[in-house]
Design a protein around this motif. Sequence first.
Motif, PDB file in Angstrom:
ATOM      1  N   GLY A  17      49.694  52.342 -87.401  1.00 41.51           N
ATOM      2  CA  GLY A  17      51.043  52.623 -86.900  1.00 41.51           C
ATOM      3  C   GLY A  17      51.875  51.359 -86.823  1.00 41.51           C
ATOM      4  O   GLY A  17      53.047  51.352 -87.158  1.00 41.51           O
ATOM      5  N   ALA A  18      51.242  50.255 -86.381  1.00 35.02           N
ATOM      6  CA  ALA A  18      51.974  48.997 -86.287  1.00 35.02           C
ATOM      7  C   ALA A  18      52.347  48.490 -87.673  1.00 35.02           C
ATOM      8  O   ALA A  18      53.428  47.945 -87.877  1.00 35.02           O
ATOM      9  N   THR A  19      51.462  48.674 -88.633  1.00 33.31           N
ATOM     10  CA  THR A  19      51.735  48.225 -89.992  1.00 33.31           C
ATOM     11  C   THR A  19      52.876  49.022 -90.608  1.00 33.31           C
ATOM     12  O   THR A  19      53.751  48.476 -91.264  1.00 33.31           O
ATOM     13  N   ILE A  20      52.901  50.304 -90.383  1.00 32.55           N
ATOM     14  CA  ILE A  20      53.942  51.158 -90.950  1.00 32.55           C
ATOM     15  C   ILE A  20      55.305  50.849 -90.334  1.00 32.55           C
ATOM     16  O   ILE A  20      56.321  50.868 -91.015  1.00 32.55           O
ATOM     17  N   SER A  21      55.342  50.521 -89.063  1.00 30.51           N
ATOM     18  CA  SER A  21      56.617  50.303 -88.393  1.00 30.51           C
ATOM     19  C   SER A  21      57.106  48.859 -88.462  1.00 30.51           C
ATOM     20  O   SER A  21      58.142  48.544 -87.917  1.00 30.51           O
ATOM     21  N   CYS A  22      56.393  47.976 -89.147  1.00 32.89           N
ATOM     22  CA  CYS A  22      56.810  46.575 -89.227  1.00 32.89           C
ATOM     23  C   CYS A  22      58.093  46.434 -90.026  1.00 32.89           C
ATOM     24  O   CYS A  22      58.337  47.160 -90.984  1.00 32.89           O
ATOM     25  N   GLU A  23      58.899  45.477 -89.651  1.00 35.00           N
ATOM     26  CA  GLU A  23      60.111  45.140 -90.372  1.00 35.00           C
ATOM     27  C   GLU A  23      59.760  44.087 -91.427  1.00 35.00           C
ATOM     28  O   GLU A  23      58.817  43.325 -91.249  1.00 35.00           O
ATOM     29  N   PRO A  24      60.510  44.001 -92.518  1.00 36.60           N
ATOM     30  CA  PRO A  24      60.269  42.925 -93.476  1.00 36.60           C
ATOM     31  C   PRO A  24      60.528  41.579 -92.797  1.00 36.60           C
ATOM     32  O   PRO A  24      61.263  41.493 -91.821  1.00 36.60           O
ATOM     33  N   ASP A  25      59.920  40.547 -93.334  1.00 41.44           N
ATOM     34  CA  ASP A  25      60.100  39.211 -92.763  1.00 41.44           C
ATOM     35  C   ASP A  25      61.574  38.874 -92.664  1.00 41.44           C
ATOM     36  O   ASP A  25      62.362  39.205 -93.551  1.00 41.44           O
ATOM     37  N   ASP A  26      61.930  38.234 -91.587  1.00 38.99           N
ATOM     38  CA  ASP A  26      63.313  37.829 -91.390  1.00 38.99           C
ATOM     39  C   ASP A  26      63.538  36.452 -92.009  1.00 38.99           C
ATOM     40  O   ASP A  26      63.734  35.457 -91.312  1.00 38.99           O
ATOM     41  N   ILE A  27      63.505  36.417 -93.330  1.00 41.72           N
ATOM     42  CA  ILE A  27      63.744  35.183 -94.072  1.00 41.72           C
ATOM     43  C   ILE A  27      64.963  35.416 -94.947  1.00 41.72           C
ATOM     44  O   ILE A  27      65.034  36.395 -95.678  1.00 41.72           O
ATOM     45  N   CYS A  28      65.907  34.512 -94.862  1.00 43.36           N
ATOM     46  CA  CYS A  28      67.130  34.634 -95.649  1.00 43.36           C
ATOM     47  C   CYS A  28      66.822  34.195 -97.084  1.00 43.36           C
ATOM     48  O   CYS A  28      66.475  33.040 -97.322  1.00 43.36           O
ATOM     49  N   PRO A  29      66.933  35.096 -98.056  1.00 41.77           N
ATOM     50  CA  PRO A  29      66.652  34.727 -99.443  1.00 41.77           C
ATOM     51  C   PRO A  29      67.627  33.663 -99.945  1.00 41.77           C
ATOM     52  O   PRO A  29      68.797  33.654 -99.579  1.00 41.77           O
ATOM     53  N   PRO A  33      74.438  34.595-100.674  1.00 46.38           N
ATOM     54  CA  PRO A  33      75.550  33.659-100.507  1.00 46.38           C
ATOM     55  C   PRO A  33      75.730  33.290 -99.030  1.00 46.38           C
ATOM     56  O   PRO A  33      75.754  34.156 -98.165  1.00 46.38           O
ATOM     57  N   THR A  34      75.825  31.998 -98.774  1.00 47.67           N
ATOM     58  CA  THR A  34      76.075  31.514 -97.418  1.00 47.67           C
ATOM     59  C   THR A  34      77.412  30.791 -97.414  1.00 47.67           C
ATOM     60  O   THR A  34      78.214  30.978 -98.328  1.00 47.67           O
ATOM     61  N   THR A  35      77.660  29.967 -96.419  1.00 49.37           N
ATOM     62  CA  THR A  35      78.946  29.279 -96.312  1.00 49.37           C
ATOM     63  C   THR A  35      79.236  28.503 -97.597  1.00 49.37           C
ATOM     64  O   THR A  35      78.453  27.641 -97.989  1.00 49.37           O
ATOM     65  N   PRO A  36      80.354  28.807 -98.275  1.00 51.08           N
ATOM     66  CA  PRO A  36      80.647  28.169 -99.561  1.00 51.08           C
ATOM     67  C   PRO A  36      81.250  26.775 -99.396  1.00 51.08           C
ATOM     68  O   PRO A  36      81.811  26.435 -98.360  1.00 51.08           O
ATOM     69  N   GLU A 129      84.391  33.823 -89.386  1.00 49.52           N
ATOM     70  CA  GLU A 129      82.948  34.055 -89.394  1.00 49.52           C
ATOM     71  C   GLU A 129      82.682  35.459 -89.944  1.00 49.52           C
ATOM     72  O   GLU A 129      83.305  36.422 -89.503  1.00 49.52           O
ATOM     73  N   VAL A 130      81.761  35.563 -90.889  1.00 50.77           N
ATOM     74  CA  VAL A 130      81.420  36.836 -91.512  1.00 50.77           C
ATOM     75  C   VAL A 130      79.916  37.051 -91.363  1.00 50.77           C
ATOM     76  O   VAL A 130      79.127  36.169 -91.693  1.00 50.77           O
ATOM     77  N   TYR A 131      79.541  38.246 -90.862  1.00 50.11           N
ATOM     78  CA  TYR A 131      78.130  38.578 -90.690  1.00 50.11           C
ATOM     79  C   TYR A 131      77.506  38.834 -92.058  1.00 50.11           C
ATOM     80  O   TYR A 131      78.021  39.610 -92.855  1.00 50.11           O
ATOM     81  N   VAL A 132      76.370  38.169 -92.319  1.00 47.99           N
ATOM     82  CA  VAL A 132      75.670  38.336 -93.593  1.00 47.99           C
ATOM     83  C   VAL A 132      74.502  39.301 -93.414  1.00 47.99           C
ATOM     84  O   VAL A 132      74.429  40.328 -94.074  1.00 47.99           O
ATOM     85  N   GLY A 137      72.155  35.530 -90.643  1.00 49.47           N
ATOM     86  CA  GLY A 137      73.149  35.278 -89.600  1.00 49.47           C
ATOM     87  C   GLY A 137      74.564  35.390 -90.136  1.00 49.47           C
ATOM     88  O   GLY A 137      74.894  36.291 -90.891  1.00 49.47           O
ATOM     89  N   TYR A 138      75.402  34.433 -89.762  1.00 50.63           N
ATOM     90  CA  TYR A 138      76.811  34.424 -90.147  1.00 50.63           C
ATOM     91  C   TYR A 138      77.074  33.319 -91.159  1.00 50.63           C
ATOM     92  O   TYR A 138      76.366  32.327 -91.212  1.00 50.63           O
ATOM     93  N   LYS A 139      78.142  33.503 -91.924  1.00 51.59           N
ATOM     94  CA  LYS A 139      78.637  32.440 -92.785  1.00 51.59           C
ATOM     95  C   LYS A 139      80.114  32.257 -92.474  1.00 51.59           C
ATOM     96  O   LYS A 139      80.759  33.146 -91.915  1.00 51.59           O
TER      97      LYS A 139
END
Length: 183
Positions: A17-29, A33-36, A129-132, A137-139
Amino acid sequence: MKKTSLLLMLLILTGIGATISCEPDDICPESTPTTPSLIIDAYDVENPENKKAVTSLLVGGVDNDNVLPGYAIVSATQIILPLKTDADTTQYVLMKGAFVNNNGTPDDTSDDYYDGNTDIITINYTREEVYVSRACGYKTIYKNVTLTVEPENNEENWIKSRQPLNDNQSVEDETETHFNIFH
């Protein structure tokens, strides 16, 4: 035995159950696009359709000795400048024909400094500020961007003119040019 089997079964089901409900890693690919940064292309003032490299270019901050990484006496037809995310103005020193002046003491590097034809550019803008995403986070995007060369209308300036690519220039995309300078 029944209690052990029941306990083992409960642990397995809880784990699944814990494996099924896990969220993907919170890593920004990296592809997100981030702050230009501001992109400036350099053109020949005498033949404005042709790009022209700024030779022996050095780019640094105003009122500090830090050279922008990648811009320590290089030749470039494009200059990429990060803008401040905590202020509405960013200034840079752009030095053409830069060289290290050894101050007449070639064996003593402690008194060396950069010399050349120096222009100071001031970039003014409003920030938004724009939510990504949760991971990224934000850019910051920049609106109503202007670029001025100081001192204005000085014959010694190597930057003879500048031109935004759009009216009400914004910096939202790091893949397109925002200003042209002519030298």
